[in-house]
Scaffold this motif. Structure first.
Motif, PDB file in Angstrom:
ATOM      1  N   ILE A  41       0.828  -1.200   0.000  1.00 28.45           N
ATOM      2  CA  ILE A  41       0.000   0.000   0.000  1.00 28.45           C
ATOM      3  C   ILE A  41       0.867   1.257   0.000  1.00 28.45           C
ATOM      4  O   ILE A  41       1.756   1.409   0.833  1.00 28.45           O
ATOM      5  N   ASP A  42       0.586   2.149  -0.931  1.00 30.24           N
ATOM      6  CA  ASP A  42       1.274   3.424  -1.011  1.00 30.24           C
ATOM      7  C   ASP A  42       0.643   4.385   0.006  1.00 30.24           C
ATOM      8  O   ASP A  42      -0.580   4.558   0.017  1.00 30.24           O
ATOM      9  N   PRO A  43       1.425   5.016   0.865  1.00 31.72           N
ATOM     10  CA  PRO A  43       0.864   5.912   1.897  1.00 31.72           C
ATOM     11  C   PRO A  43      -0.003   7.024   1.323  1.00 31.72           C
ATOM     12  O   PRO A  43      -0.989   7.432   1.942  1.00 31.72           O
ATOM     13  N   TYR A  44       0.352   7.519   0.144  1.00 31.48           N
ATOM     14  CA  TYR A  44      -0.428   8.603  -0.468  1.00 31.48           C
ATOM     15  C   TYR A  44      -1.870   8.160  -0.706  1.00 31.48           C
ATOM     16  O   TYR A  44      -2.822   8.877  -0.372  1.00 31.48           O
ATOM     17  N   TYR A  45      -2.029   6.958  -1.282  1.00 26.33           N
ATOM     18  CA  TYR A  45      -3.372   6.451  -1.562  1.00 26.33           C
ATOM     19  C   TYR A  45      -4.044   5.924  -0.297  1.00 26.33           C
ATOM     20  O   TYR A  45      -5.276   5.931  -0.195  1.00 26.33           O
TER      21      TYR A  45
END
Length: 265
Positions: A41-45
């Motif tokens: 999981i990308d922190p931005y998303y």
């Protein structure tokens, strides 16, 4: 090989069956897929507002129509984030994603697990969703062509809720869409359900006449699903005939106007 009838009769006449596929295999692999997803999981998303995240997923799926615009790196960011936050997402937003077309590769990587989780989420909230969302859930999930054994409980539950709220549906075309969804999902409802559908169309027709093509779709679905009461078939055949005759009358009037214009011109 012989073609498979999309309205193949059910083995269980009371509830229907979903031929083909192995729901169990997908269920067994779900936890493994989710673990992989959560680790990527990308922190931005992960922190993006939910409506914006769904918009990003939908925008990505739209680009899949043009292979030159496909960005698999983006796919690997937006889908893991959505899967990890599925319990926080509203059902209407989830259905916005389900009804989008998926590339085969995207379907293999994320789509199957995603649609299974959406199906489970709808079932969890089934006693709380309103009539419009019941109908939309049946139509979207049916048209998305879930055909595994686990789908049967989903459509049984939603079908019962549809029956409970049947008086909420005023547009006969909505019930046509329900029949089409069951067709696509290879679900054969019990005859009591088909009889109820057959009785509702003449009632709703008083407010909004059913045109020839939707009437034909219902006629075809009732027949192939094994419905055995003649009144709905007579009504639907009359609707097709009336619509065709009305269209022929309009066309004759149009042609006469053209003929008069030519003579006076």
């Amino acid at each position: 090989a012989a073609a498979v009838d999309p309205l193949l009769a059910a083995e269980n006449a009371e509830g229907g069956s979903i031929p083909g596929g192995s729901g169990e295999a997908a269920v067994d692999g779900e936890e493994e897929v989710i673990e992989v997803v959560q680790s990527a999981i990308d922190p931005y998303y992960a922190e993006m507002p939910m409506d914006q995240l769904v918009e990003a997923v939908v925008a990505y799926l739209r680009t899949c129509d043009n292979p030159k615009l496909v960005d698999e790196e983006e796919e690997g960011m937006v889908f893991p984030a959505l899967l990890s936050r599925i319990d926080d997402c509203s059902i209407p937003l989830l259905l916005d994603v389900v009804e989008m077309p998926f590339r085969n590769s995207t379907m293999d990587r994320y789509g199957t697990v995603f649609k299974d989780l959406v199906r489970d989420r709808i079932l969890q909230d089934a006693e709380e969703i309103d009539p419009d969302l019941i109908l939309r859930s049946i139509v979207v999930m049916g048209i998305s062509a879930g055909r595994r054994k686990r789908d049967l409980d989903f459509f049984k539950t939603l079908g019962k809720l549809l029956v409970t709220n049947i008086n909420s549906y005023k547009d006969p075309n909505d019930l046509v869409r329900v029949m089409t969804a069951f067709n696509r999902a290879k679900i054969v409802p019990p005859n009591s359900f088909l009889a109820l559908m057959g009785r509702r169309f003449p009632v709703l027709n008083k407010r909004q006449p059913l045109r020839a093509l939707p009437a034909y779709r219902v006629f075809s679905n009732l027949y192939r699903m094994g419905h055995d009461q003649m009144n709905p078939f007579r009504y639907l055949a009359d609707r097709m005939f009336e619509t065709i005759m009305a269209n022929l009358k309009k066309e004759k009037i149009r042609l006469k106007k053209i003929e008069r214009a030519v003579k006076t011109g």
